[in-house]
Scaffold this motif. Structure first.
Motif, short mmCIF file in Angstrom:
data_model
loop_
_atom_site.label_atom_id
_atom_site.label_comp_id
_atom_site.label_asym_id
_atom_site.label_seq_id
_atom_site.Cartn_x
_atom_site.Cartn_y
_atom_site.Cartn_z
N SER A 242 0.84 -1.18 0.00
CA SER A 242 0.00 0.00 0.00
C SER A 242 0.88 1.24 0.00
O SER A 242 1.81 1.35 0.81
N HIS A 244 1.56 5.25 0.46
CA HIS A 244 1.09 6.40 1.22
C HIS A 244 1.96 7.62 0.89
O HIS A 244 3.17 7.58 1.07
N ASN A 246 2.25 11.98 1.22
CA ASN A 246 1.79 13.27 1.70
C ASN A 246 2.23 14.33 0.69
O ASN A 246 3.42 14.49 0.43
N LYS A 257 -3.45 12.59 -7.55
CA LYS A 257 -4.31 11.41 -7.53
C LYS A 257 -4.46 10.83 -8.94
O LYS A 257 -4.38 9.61 -9.14
N THR A 271 -7.41 10.55 1.90
CA THR A 271 -7.93 10.21 3.22
C THR A 271 -8.38 11.45 3.96
O THR A 271 -8.20 12.58 3.50
N THR A 276 -3.00 13.67 2.29
CA THR A 276 -2.54 12.29 2.22
C THR A 276 -3.31 11.51 1.16
O THR A 276 -4.52 11.59 1.09
N THR A 278 -3.62 7.53 -0.50
CA THR A 278 -3.26 6.13 -0.36
C THR A 278 -3.74 5.37 -1.59
O THR A 278 -4.73 5.74 -2.21
N SER A 305 5.79 6.53 1.77
CA SER A 305 6.04 5.23 2.39
C SER A 305 5.27 4.14 1.67
O SER A 305 4.24 4.39 1.03
N GLN A 307 3.59 0.39 2.60
CA GLN A 307 3.22 -0.46 3.73
C GLN A 307 2.34 -1.61 3.25
O GLN A 307 1.91 -1.64 2.10
N GLU A 313 -7.98 0.65 2.72
CA GLU A 313 -7.63 0.60 1.30
C GLU A 313 -8.45 -0.47 0.57
O GLU A 313 -8.84 -0.29 -0.59
#
Length: 342
Positions: A242, A244, A246, A257, A271, A276, A278, A305, A307, A313
């Motif tokens: 996933s 992430h 910022n 996006k 989010t 942010t 995701t 990041s 994850q 998600e």
């Protein structure tokens, strides 16, 4: 609310709940639109979705509180429409406040429920004391219910449903409004119920609740089951990782996006935390391409990041809607923020 419950013959059924094509319409609103469910006996099954998705209506049909417009459902092999009386002997339902009289104390209410369920006077009193202690209500045992907070009432509601532990327990958003410590205690109680022989079907808006408790999860959106499986299966369905990010300038969110969705070929979501984004990511090698594309568009990042995917998600990818929000429990002065859908 508590429905009379007791164990009957034939409890060796593999499926506690089997529902096929359940439909319920209110006027022009098709609240439940062909729901299929299979809940294995001895498990915790989570029904996850936003407010208005059809979760509570589905539970009410399974619990014989609403008659389906079409479709069928069985509880331990008994038809909810044709054998409603037998079904009611096999289930416990929470979700409404458990009280006979608001002016009576918690102990008095539990004793009355116990007596209605066939317990003797002494046994009823012992059971009330035991349950009030388990749910942290001993100090309030003699207080009238009209003085109880919402969280205290919810705990009493679950306690009442456990007076005569039924084979199947429906919990409709059992921890909404509880502080983190009490929620954790409720989770332990739910796990104990299954270890001692019950099956639990719970609805929830809390992603972490489904993650922590459920053996399997059904995601309901607009009255339909849009995904079903174990938590790990649902996470794996949206990719192994996933992403992430910022975004430094919130004005670049929409463009970032679009770029993320084009490069990764998947659905991204903004989010509740401003700035942010995701997105699920099946191939970690595509990170380099994405960073180059964002740099080429002049979109600087403040944080980045990769994850493991989370349930939010999963929900975002499955429904294609930005429905991730943050709920804060106000009960008992709690300050912990909890991720929820809705």
């Amino acid at each position: 609310m508590v429905i009379h419950s007791k164990t009957t013959k034939g409890m060796a059924k593999e499926w506690a709940v089997e529902a096929k094509g359940l439909v319920k319409t209110f006027g022009n609103n098709r609240a439940v639109d062909g729901v299929d469910l299979q809940v294995k006996a001895g498990s915790i099954y989570g029904v996850l979705g936003p407010n208005g998705a059809g979760k509570t209506t589905t539970i009410r049909m399974l619990a014989t509180l609403l008659r389906p417009d079409s479709g069928s459902a069985q509880i331990f092999g008994h038809d909810v429409a044709k054998e409603a009386q037998i079904v009611r002997q096999l289930i416990g339902v929470t979700g409404q406040y458990a009280s006979v009289d608001e002016s009576l104390s918690a102990t008095e209410n539990l004793v009355i429920f116990s007596r209605l369920l066939g317990l003797g006077r002494g046994e009823a009193k012992r059971k009330a004391v035991e349950l009030l202690e388990e749910f942290g209500l001993s100090e309030a045992a003699k207080r009238p219910l009209k003085e109880f907070s919402g969280g205290m009432r919810r705990r009493l509601d679950l306690a009442a449903s456990l007076i005569s532990q039924p084979p199947l327990i429906f919990l409709d958003e059992p921890t909404t409004g509880l502080d983190p410590r009490t929620r954790s205690q409720m989770w332990d109680t739910i796990r104990r119920l299954v270890k001692t022989g019950s099956t639990v079907l719970l609805t929830t808006q809390y992603l972490d609740e489904a993650d922590q408790l459920a053996d399997r999860v059904a995601v309901i959106d607009h009255g339909r089951v849009v995904a079903e499986g174990t938590v790990n299966e649902l996470k794996a369905s949206v990719g192994t990782s996933s992403l992430h990010l910022n975004i430094e300038d919130p004005g670049n969110l929409a463009q970032a996006k679009r770029i993320i969705e084009e490069v990764l070929g998947t659905k991204a979501g903004i989010t509740a935390e401003a700035g942010t984004i995701t997105a699920p990511m099946a191939n970690a090698d595509s990170v380099t391409d994405l960073l180059l594309a964002l740099r080429g568009a002049g979109i600087p990042l403040s944080e980045f990041s990769v994850q493991k995917p989370t349930l939010d998600e999963v929900f975002l990818t499955i429904t294609g809607q930005d429905k991730v929000s943050v709920k804060t429990s106000e009960e008992a002065g709690a300050t912990k923020k909890e991720v929820a859908i809705g």
